[in-house]
Scaffold this active site. Sequence first.
Site: not given
Ligand code: GLA
Length: 656
Positions: A142, A299
């Site tokens: 991210e 995700e």
């Molecule tokens: C983000 C991050 C993950 C995790 C999620 C949920 O998407 O990439 O590592 O922290 O949030 O909290």
Amino acid sequence: MRIGVDYYPEQWDRSLWERDAETMARTGVKIVRLAEFAWSRLEPQDGVFNFEWLDDVIRIFSRFAIGIVLGIPTSCPPLWMYEQYPDIVQVNPDGKPKQLGIRGHRCLNNETFRSYARRITEQMVRRYGSNQAVVAWQIDNELEAYPCCCETCKAKFRDWLIEKYGDVNTINAAFGNSVWSGEYSSVTQIQPPNAYPLAWQNPTLNLDWFRFTSHSTNAFVRDIALVIRKEVKRALITTNTWFCENMPDFYKLFADLDFVSYDNYPPIKLPAGTEQYYSHAFHLDFMRGVKEDLFWVMEQLSGPTGSWAPMSMTPRPGQIMGYALQAMAHGADTVVHFRWRTAVTGAEMHWHGILDHSNVPNRRYNEFSELCKAVSRLNILDNTTIISDIAILYSPESEFALRAQPQVEGFYYLEQLMAFHRAFMRYGANVDVVSPKTDLSGYKLVIAPALYVNKPSVTENLYRYVIKGGTLVLTNRSGVKNEYNNCIMDSLPTVFKELIGAEISEYDPIGNNELSIRDFAGNEFVCREWCDLLQPTTAKTYAEYNDGFYRCIPAVTMNRYCAGVTYYVGTVCESDFYESFAGNLMMQTGIPRLMGLPFGVEVTTRTNGRDEYICFFNNSEKTVIIPLPKPMFSMINSVGKDKLELKPFEMEVVRK
Ligand code: GLA
Ligand code: ZN
């Protein structure tokens, strides 16, 4: 079509690894993402590497035929590195270094960090690059266009500006620094615009800072991708992204990567009104448009979210399955769920995975395993893609500039894009969300809301499209700024005047006040936020204001230009206007419409050029019935159907 999970072996006792892999395989999991935060386990001391545990994990998963996405763990440098080189940390606008203890604090421009990042990457690709189980690489996690104010970033920003403009006098002229005695007499006076709210600071400086921070993130990604490619020529490389606070320019971020991956957390509680229902599909179409290709979800929502905020509701029955299939219907070919099991330690212990802390199979796990089964029946979609007649253009620079200088109360750039998107979805149309620089010739209809920051190449692209017969829609706040984010001294919409066949004689930023417009057929719609008073030269009136001192003045116009047509929407309306307008545009341009879709039902079509598969997704909490024009074959339930009955969040895929 594959389902996967995010898994953190470093957080679990080794005795669980094999059992977890076995359960995953039995459930139908095909992909696992590993190691994106595991740097301290992989390099516990400077130059001392420990890969044995990861060797074991990879061996276990490959034995169960589960493909691996390996994370390059640069989001979390080990604490020894911060201790040894305190200047690798990001610095806040107040000059204070970020406090350690969570993640993502490294400065991407710092050379020491960069060389350590290259070294750990090199170690990983040398060790696993030829391992058949590794199907893709994820760089970092991210990534954002971080507004870091460390000395390195400041110096690099100054170099970047000098490279772009040549010298301070040219910078002064481009920025218009005579305002408030802002003229630089030396480059050392240039500071990142972080000390005050952006709207107080020089708009050109703001936009260049956005370009620079976005560029810094890209440069880091490119650097790491090169290290991977040097060892593994055919590596598939991505980074997982989201709609974050410091949004980078996604088109540039992914330019050198092989595919887009997106962290997909759709709303568990649906928005109350009708206005926001389709916003989530918009995000998925947006991600597909970044590389104009299928993408991955890296995700995916799996349980109650929390940790950063109080916990959300738990996903409603149907949402685990439905939201994953929805992503597939919009172009995701792999959906990886975050995460296999909820953490029992660490800050994130209340952001739930598929399994709860107890590790006892639960309702969500049962639905997830049903999802894996359903997806295995959707292999037919593997070589299909999404072809759209309609494009909505998204400009990262306009977005940033509009965010930095709010125009009027209630006005939000992405919302104008979403309003159109939502309207087209009511008719079951595929919609692309793409860059204004892309080749538009394949589209029957192009919507370009609020093109606020203008580059000649984009203006030419739009003229070319209309000249050759395209139908274009422009909206309020188009043509306002030049590429330096300075106002253009011309009547609005400046560069687009000729195209729209009208000028704006005056505008009224009405904010949350309401007025109304009346279209050519006598329909009335509420409008707010912004009112452009249009003065046609060659354009015809599509709708005019219905009240206020500009009653009877055109609000929406239509202009024939060469072989094409341009509409201009001078105001911001409620959703019923966009629905009616979209319906008319589709009729005019010969784009098929599905009429009478129940509210909340999304329809997308995937095709392999021969067969078409229609995905019907019920994004609502009510059961809906959809009549089909002829009996169709259900790919999920393997039966013929002459009507669809969809439970809340249920997806059906039929062959046309
Ligand atoms: C983000 C991050 C993950 C995790 C999620 C949920 O998407 O990439 O590592 O922290 O949030 O909290
Ligand atoms: Zn920095």
